[in-house]
Every structure is written in C-alpha cells, then in structure tokens.
Design a protein around this motif. Structure first.
Motif, PDB file in Angstrom:
ATOM      1  N   MET A 142       0.817  -1.202   0.000  1.00 54.75           N
ATOM      2  CA  MET A 142       0.000   0.000   0.000  1.00 54.75           C
ATOM      3  C   MET A 142       0.859   1.263   0.000  1.00 54.75           C
ATOM      4  N   ILE A 143       1.996   1.224   0.668  1.00 55.96           N
ATOM      5  CA  ILE A 143       2.908   2.371   0.627  1.00 55.96           C
ATOM      6  C   ILE A 143       3.333   2.649  -0.811  1.00 55.96           C
ATOM      7  N   LYS A 144       3.670   1.598  -1.565  1.00 56.48           N
ATOM      8  CA  LYS A 144       4.057   1.771  -2.962  1.00 56.48           C
ATOM      9  C   LYS A 144       2.910   2.340  -3.793  1.00 56.48           C
ATOM     10  N   VAL A 145       1.691   1.861  -3.519  1.00 51.02           N
ATOM     11  CA  VAL A 145       0.529   2.366  -4.253  1.00 51.02           C
ATOM     12  C   VAL A 145       0.333   3.855  -3.973  1.00 51.02           C
ATOM     13  N   LEU A 146       0.420   4.252  -2.719  1.00 52.14           N
ATOM     14  CA  LEU A 146       0.218   5.667  -2.384  1.00 52.14           C
ATOM     15  C   LEU A 146       1.354   6.528  -2.923  1.00 52.14           C
ATOM     16  N   GLU A 147       2.559   6.001  -2.954  1.00 52.17           N
ATOM     17  CA  GLU A 147       3.662   6.743  -3.579  1.00 52.17           C
ATOM     18  C   GLU A 147       3.376   6.974  -5.059  1.00 52.17           C
ATOM     19  N   LYS A 148       2.815   5.962  -5.722  1.00 52.12           N
ATOM     20  CA  LYS A 148       2.428   6.126  -7.122  1.00 52.12           C
ATOM     21  C   LYS A 148       1.337   7.180  -7.275  1.00 52.12           C
ATOM     22  N   LEU A 149       0.364   7.181  -6.370  1.00 52.20           N
ATOM     23  CA  LEU A 149      -0.686   8.199  -6.427  1.00 52.20           C
ATOM     24  C   LEU A 149      -0.102   9.591  -6.255  1.00 52.20           C
ATOM     25  N   ASN A 150       0.881   9.727  -5.381  1.00 53.28           N
ATOM     26  CA  ASN A 150       1.554  11.017  -5.233  1.00 53.28           C
ATOM     27  C   ASN A 150       2.218  11.443  -6.536  1.00 53.28           C
ATOM     28  N   GLU A 151       2.874  10.491  -7.211  1.00 53.16           N
ATOM     29  CA  GLU A 151       3.507  10.799  -8.495  1.00 53.16           C
ATOM     30  C   GLU A 151       2.477  11.291  -9.510  1.00 53.16           C
ATOM     31  N   LEU A 152       1.249  10.785  -9.387  1.00 49.26           N
ATOM     32  CA  LEU A 152       0.177  11.160 -10.305  1.00 49.26           C
ATOM     33  C   LEU A 152      -0.615  12.367  -9.802  1.00 49.26           C
ATOM     34  N   LYS A 153      -0.044  13.099  -8.833  1.00 52.54           N
ATOM     35  CA  LYS A 153      -0.562  14.370  -8.329  1.00 52.54           C
ATOM     36  C   LYS A 153      -1.833  14.240  -7.500  1.00 52.54           C
ATOM     37  N   CYS A 154      -2.127  13.035  -7.028  1.00 51.38           N
ATOM     38  CA  CYS A 154      -3.305  12.857  -6.193  1.00 51.38           C
ATOM     39  C   CYS A 154      -3.011  13.358  -4.780  1.00 51.38           C
ATOM     40  N   LYS A 155      -3.866  14.230  -4.275  1.00 51.80           N
ATOM     41  CA  LYS A 155      -3.696  14.789  -2.930  1.00 51.80           C
ATOM     42  C   LYS A 155      -4.803  14.361  -1.979  1.00 51.80           C
ATOM     43  N   ASP A 156      -5.759  13.612  -2.487  1.00 52.22           N
ATOM     44  CA  ASP A 156      -6.935  13.240  -1.693  1.00 52.22           C
ATOM     45  C   ASP A 156      -7.174  11.746  -1.892  1.00 52.22           C
ATOM     46  N   TYR A 157      -6.749  10.943  -0.919  1.00 51.92           N
ATOM     47  CA  TYR A 157      -6.922   9.503  -1.073  1.00 51.92           C
ATOM     48  C   TYR A 157      -7.187   8.852   0.274  1.00 51.92           C
ATOM     49  N   LEU A 158      -7.749   7.664   0.208  1.00 55.00           N
ATOM     50  CA  LEU A 158      -7.982   6.855   1.395  1.00 55.00           C
ATOM     51  C   LEU A 158      -7.737   5.408   1.038  1.00 55.00           C
ATOM     52  N   VAL A 159      -7.546   4.586   2.064  1.00 54.96           N
ATOM     53  CA  VAL A 159      -7.222   3.178   1.893  1.00 54.96           C
ATOM     54  C   VAL A 159      -8.411   2.338   2.348  1.00 54.96           C
ATOM     55  N   ALA A 160      -8.785   1.342   1.554  1.00 57.82           N
ATOM     56  CA  ALA A 160      -9.873   0.428   1.896  1.00 57.82           C
ATOM     57  C   ALA A 160      -9.334  -0.994   1.930  1.00 57.82           C
ATOM     58  N   THR A 161      -9.551  -1.689   3.044  1.00 61.91           N
ATOM     59  CA  THR A 161      -9.068  -3.057   3.205  1.00 61.91           C
ATOM     60  C   THR A 161     -10.040  -3.833   4.086  1.00 61.91           C
ATOM     61  N   ILE A 162     -10.050  -5.153   3.953  1.00 61.30           N
ATOM     62  CA  ILE A 162     -10.932  -5.966   4.789  1.00 61.30           C
ATOM     63  C   ILE A 162     -10.342  -6.132   6.184  1.00 61.30           C
ATOM     64  N   ILE A 163      -9.065  -6.517   6.237  1.00 63.89           N
ATOM     65  CA  ILE A 163      -8.389  -6.621   7.527  1.00 63.89           C
ATOM     66  C   ILE A 163      -7.005  -6.005   7.413  1.00 63.89           C
ATOM     67  N   ALA A 164      -6.510  -5.514   8.541  1.00 63.55           N
ATOM     68  CA  ALA A 164      -5.166  -4.936   8.613  1.00 63.55           C
ATOM     69  C   ALA A 164      -4.453  -5.510   9.826  1.00 63.55           C
ATOM     70  N   SER A 165      -3.145  -5.543   9.762  1.00 60.56           N
ATOM     71  CA  SER A 165      -2.360  -5.885  10.953  1.00 60.56           C
ATOM     72  C   SER A 165      -1.918  -4.593  11.631  1.00 60.56           C
ATOM     73  N   ARG A 166      -1.637  -4.692  12.923  1.00 61.87           N
ATOM     74  CA  ARG A 166      -1.122  -3.519  13.640  1.00 61.87           C
ATOM     75  C   ARG A 166       0.197  -3.054  13.022  1.00 61.87           C
ATOM     76  N   THR A 167       1.043  -4.015  12.686  1.00 63.31           N
ATOM     77  CA  THR A 167       2.339  -3.681  12.086  1.00 63.31           C
ATOM     78  C   THR A 167       2.157  -2.943  10.764  1.00 63.31           C
ATOM     79  N   GLY A 168       1.245  -3.438   9.935  1.00 60.23           N
ATOM     80  CA  GLY A 168       0.998  -2.804   8.649  1.00 60.23           C
ATOM     81  C   GLY A 168       0.506  -1.383   8.782  1.00 60.23           C
ATOM     82  N   LEU A 169      -0.416  -1.155   9.708  1.00 64.69           N
ATOM     83  CA  LEU A 169      -0.921   0.199   9.926  1.00 64.69           C
ATOM     84  C   LEU A 169       0.178   1.122  10.423  1.00 64.69           C
ATOM     85  N   GLU A 170       0.989   0.638  11.353  1.00 66.72           N
ATOM     86  CA  GLU A 170       2.076   1.464  11.875  1.00 66.72           C
ATOM     87  C   GLU A 170       3.054   1.841  10.774  1.00 66.72           C
ATOM     88  N   ASN A 171       3.395   0.875   9.922  1.00 66.11           N
ATOM     89  CA  ASN A 171       4.303   1.162   8.811  1.00 66.11           C
ATOM     90  C   ASN A 171       3.696   2.162   7.835  1.00 66.11           C
TER      91      ASN A 171
END
Length: 213
Positions: A142-171
């Motif tokens: 997801m970090i890579k995806v959001l970095e790509k969105l930044n490259e494409l000038k997106c300033k307004d985004y959110l993440v949708a997932t079914i489950i997350a780990s604590r480690t993943g959210l912290e990262n």
C-alpha cells in the motif's frame, strides 16, 4: 491507534468477515462475500467523499438533494482486489476504476515490493482516490501504491481493506501519517510468512481459485 482509522462496526459486515475467516469456505462463496464486503466499504467510504447540494424536480415539486462533488477513482491491487473493487464500484458506480500490479519478494527478513504495471489516469489531481487491497499485512504494497498516487498528483486519497495488521498500519502511517484507512478488523499478529493472524488466508488464492466438484 489513530483518528484516521475507521473500523466498520456492523453485524452484517462482521458476519461476512466470519465467513471469510473459515478455512472451509469455498472459492465461489469467498469471492461473493468479499464483493459484499466491498459494497459495505463503499457505503462507509461515501461518508468521506465530497458532495454538493442540488435542487431536483420530482413529479410534484422541487426539493433538495445531493450529487457527488468530486470525481472518484477506485484503484485496486491485482489480482486479490478484483472482487473487492467490484463491490466498492457497485456502491459508487460513477467512479472510475484503475488497477496496479505489484510483485512482492523477500530479501533477508524483509518484504520488498515493486509495482510493475498500472492502468491509472496520468493526472489524479482532481480525484479522490480509494486505494484497495483486501489485506494490509506489512503495509509495504500500500505504501508503494500511495507513492504512485503522489507521483500522479493525487492529494486526496484513502485506503480500503478488509483486515489490517497492527504492524501494517504502523508502517503505513510512518510514511503517510494522515491517510485514512477503512477496515473491518485490526488483527494483532504477522506470522513468519507475513500472513495476518488470525486473518482471512491468502485472499488472492481463495478468491480467484476455481471450485472443485
């Protein structure tokens, strides 16, 4: 954990998640329930979108209503996100649909990610983007995806997932501290193979496999 974490607390969503957690849920059922969860996530995500007031004519009188105030693009990670994307898209049918493909590989004790394909508009500055992946394990994809969105000038985004780990959210929040995350559950553990525990298994394999007869 963060004011940017939105956990969907809905009995129907929790039931659908229970079905996904069962190890004996067959692929066709698993796929269908991922899609149903996608619709619920899309419903909840609508609270975070931009809307504008309009007047409409009914058959009797004029009244107030609302319409989308900003364009939306749903961007999913192939291939596990396919049914989840479609569920969100059914909830938000005016949205565009983009895809990215990621390759994950282990180096020593780390999981590295490389995006090797995307079908996304070249300029997302006028869009709200919803980045979709059914599990947020290490957070690296997801970090890579959001970095790509930044490259494409997106300033307004959110993440949708079914489950997350604590480690993943912290990262994720170390790199993108203000990103909003919608999920059904935050599970406590990543195992040595970087699967979320208790988790929902390998969402790609379980969604995209054929049923045996």
């Amino acid at each position: 954990m963060s004011e940017n974490l939105i956990i969907i607390d809905n009995p129907l969503a929790r039931y659908y998640l229970t079905v996904l957690r069962r190890r004996d849920t067959r692929p066709a059922v698993y796929r269908d329930y991922v899609k149903k969860i996608g619709y619920i996530i899309g419903y909840e995500a609508s609270r975070l979108l931009k809307w504008k007031p309009v007047f409409v004519e009914t058959s009797i009188a004029k009244t107030e209503g609302i319409v989308p105030g900003k364009q939306v693009y749903i961007i999913g990670v192939l291939g596990a996100s396919i049914p989840l994307m479609h569920g969100i898209w059914e909830a938000l049918p005016w949205a565009g649909l983009g895809i990215v493909a990621a390759r994950r590989f282990k180096v020593e004790n780390k999981v590295l990610v490389r995006l090797y394909y995307e079908r996304v508009p070249p300029d997302l500055s006028e869009y709200t983007s919803i980045a979709v992946d059914p599990t947020l394990a290490t957070g690296n994809t997801m970090i890579k995806v959001l970095e790509k969105l930044n490259e494409l000038k997106c300033k307004d985004y959110l993440v949708a997932t079914i489950i997350a780990s604590r480690t993943g959210l912290e990262n994720l929040w170390k790199r993108f501290p203000d990103v909003r995350v919608i999920t059904l559950s935050v599970d406590p553990v990543l195992n040595q193979d970087y699967f979320i525990v208790p988790g929902i298994g390998d969402a790609g394999d379980r969604s995209l496999s054929s049923d045996e007869f």
